[in-house]
Scaffold this active site. Structure first.
Site, mmCIF file in Angstrom:
data_model
loop_
_atom_site.group_PDB
_atom_site.id
_atom_site.type_symbol
_atom_site.label_atom_id
_atom_site.label_comp_id
_atom_site.label_asym_id
_atom_site.label_seq_id
_atom_site.Cartn_x
_atom_site.Cartn_y
_atom_site.Cartn_z
ATOM 1 N N HIS A 199 0.814 -1.215 0.000
ATOM 2 C CA HIS A 199 0.000 0.000 0.000
ATOM 3 C C HIS A 199 0.850 1.269 0.000
ATOM 4 O O HIS A 199 0.346 2.347 -0.305
ATOM 5 C CB HIS A 199 -0.988 -0.007 1.175
ATOM 6 C CG HIS A 199 -0.408 0.317 2.505
ATOM 7 N ND1 HIS A 199 -0.017 -0.633 3.409
ATOM 8 C CD2 HIS A 199 -0.153 1.505 3.105
ATOM 9 C CE1 HIS A 199 0.438 -0.053 4.503
ATOM 10 N NE2 HIS A 199 0.375 1.247 4.348
ATOM 11 N N ASP B 264 0.039 -7.641 1.610
ATOM 12 C CA ASP B 264 0.476 -6.247 1.633
ATOM 13 C C ASP B 264 2.008 -6.124 1.640
ATOM 14 O O ASP B 264 2.564 -5.223 2.253
ATOM 15 C CB ASP B 264 -0.118 -5.492 2.837
ATOM 16 C CG ASP B 264 -0.065 -3.977 2.636
ATOM 17 O OD1 ASP B 264 0.018 -3.536 1.477
ATOM 18 O OD2 ASP B 264 -0.067 -3.240 3.633
ATOM 19 N N GLY C 230 3.506 6.602 8.031
ATOM 20 C CA GLY C 230 4.870 6.691 7.518
ATOM 21 C C GLY C 230 5.753 5.560 7.999
ATOM 22 O O GLY C 230 6.824 5.321 7.451
ATOM 23 N N SER D 222 4.772 2.461 7.857
ATOM 24 C CA SER D 222 4.411 1.286 7.065
ATOM 25 C C SER D 222 5.570 0.829 6.187
ATOM 26 O O SER D 222 6.176 1.625 5.473
ATOM 27 C CB SER D 222 3.213 1.586 6.171
ATOM 28 O OG SER D 222 2.048 1.696 6.925
ATOM 29 N N LEU E 231 -6.578 -25.997 -1.506
ATOM 30 C CA LEU E 231 -7.223 -27.275 -1.184
ATOM 31 C C LEU E 231 -8.600 -27.421 -1.817
ATOM 32 O O LEU E 231 -9.025 -28.514 -2.152
ATOM 33 C CB LEU E 231 -7.391 -27.415 0.332
ATOM 34 C CG LEU E 231 -6.256 -28.017 1.162
ATOM 35 C CD1 LEU E 231 -6.692 -28.142 2.606
ATOM 36 C CD2 LEU E 231 -5.815 -29.362 0.610
ATOM 37 N N GLY E 232 -9.310 -26.292 -1.923
ATOM 38 C CA GLY E 232 -10.664 -26.359 -2.469
ATOM 39 C C GLY E 232 -11.712 -26.668 -1.419
ATOM 40 O O GLY E 232 -12.679 -27.396 -1.685
ATOM 41 N N VAL E 233 -11.516 -26.126 -0.197
ATOM 42 C CA VAL E 233 -12.506 -26.313 0.865
ATOM 43 C C VAL E 233 -12.837 -24.966 1.497
ATOM 44 O O VAL E 233 -12.029 -24.040 1.478
ATOM 45 C CB VAL E 233 -12.013 -27.270 1.974
ATOM 46 C CG1 VAL E 233 -11.858 -28.677 1.447
ATOM 47 C CG2 VAL E 233 -10.723 -26.773 2.597
#
Length: 292
Positions: free
Chosen positions: A42, A72, A144, A146, A201-203
């Protein structure tokens, strides 16, 4: 710079944005002598130009190597001058609550500001995404800060200062840093591919509440309950079903439901993973091929 608009919309009304070009200040740290620098996504998102100023006031133009919105984290690069100083990266998993830490950054444009505090908590979730694992600290973090480093007492970077909780815009002793171990895996991929590829995983999982634990005959309310499943996903192909409780992944116990997506995301696509599940009161192991 703050974490993001969504986080602070809870506290502030949105201000009208000027059409005039604007400048933003953030922080970062150099991780090797090739000139690679870690910061927050960001801080540099939407930037037309990125300038890096070192502690000796020398300025460099930077290019974006890659960035990852979901954690981020961004990786930028400068052309390195001779003798470029670099930080040592530590082990954020070894951090303990109550341990002293130190933040360095550029709060409100006051560069090279050092603040000290302790680790207030680990494994904090802010509701910003599925891959959160924040270190909470009372070391002062402000606008600042970050992208700046969070050090342990051995001088090793253990986190990337990322967000604050504030009702006033100033520090009230609740700051958040992304663990460096999570950043390491992200940066490695950004360096190699320019983007992050995550395991899948697809769950859809949910928390095992005390009532659910009782109904399933569990002694402890741990694990991740499979609430829904992608019938074409890796978990379904491995024989995982709705109602299964995943209690371990590759030998790592799942104490909280949120641990599972993070562990799977950091597992190489195409590799084999072992899921330990509870079904009908019995412990079963299933081998799954991690998808993307």
């Amino acid at each position: 710079d703050f974490f993001g608009d969504d986080f602070f919309d809870k506290f502030f009304d949105q201000m009208p944005q000027s059409e005039m070009p604007s400048k933003s200040l953030g922080s970062g740290f150099i991780i090797d002598r090739e000139g690679y620098i870690i910061t927050n996504n960001h801080v540099i998102e939407g930037a037309d130009e990125i300038k890096v100023k070192l502690s000796d006031k020398e300025e460099f133009n930077a290019t974006i190597v890659g960035r990852d919105k979901k954690t981020d984290i961004a990786l930028i690069k400068i052309t390195p001058p001779p003798g470029l100083p670099v930080v040592t990266l530590g082990d954020s998993d070894a951090l303990k609550v109550g341990e002293w830490v130190m933040a360095i950054g550029n709060p409100f444009g006051l560069d090279q500001t050092v603040t000290v505090g302790i680790v207030s908590a680990k494994w904090r979730k802010l509701g910003m995404g599925p891959y959160e694992d924040f270190i909470q600290t009372d070391a002062a973090i402000n606008q600042g800060n970050s992208g700046g480093p969070l050090f342990n007492t051995r001088g090793e970077v253990v986190g990337v200062n990322t967000a604050i909780f504030s009702t006033s815009g100033g520090n009230i002793g609740i700051g958040f840093a992304t663990p460096i171990n999570l950043a390491k895996s992200v940066v490695r991929q950004l360096k190699e591919k320019g983007r992050v590829v995550r395991g899948w995983l697809g769950v859809i999982v949910q928390t095992v509440t005390p009532d659910l634990a009782k109904s399933f005959g569990l002694e402890q309310k741990e694990g991740a309950l499979v609430a829904d499943i992608d019938l074409k996903g890796p978990a379904a192909k491995a024989g995982i079903k709705k109602g299964d409780i995943i209690i371990a992944f590759n030998g790592t116990p799942i104490r909280e439901m949120d641990q599972l997506p993070l562990l799977v995301a950091q597992t190489p696509v195409g590799s084999k993973g072992e899921l330990t599940i509870i079904r009908d009161g019995k412990k079963i192991s299933k081998t799954v091929e991690i998808g993307e």
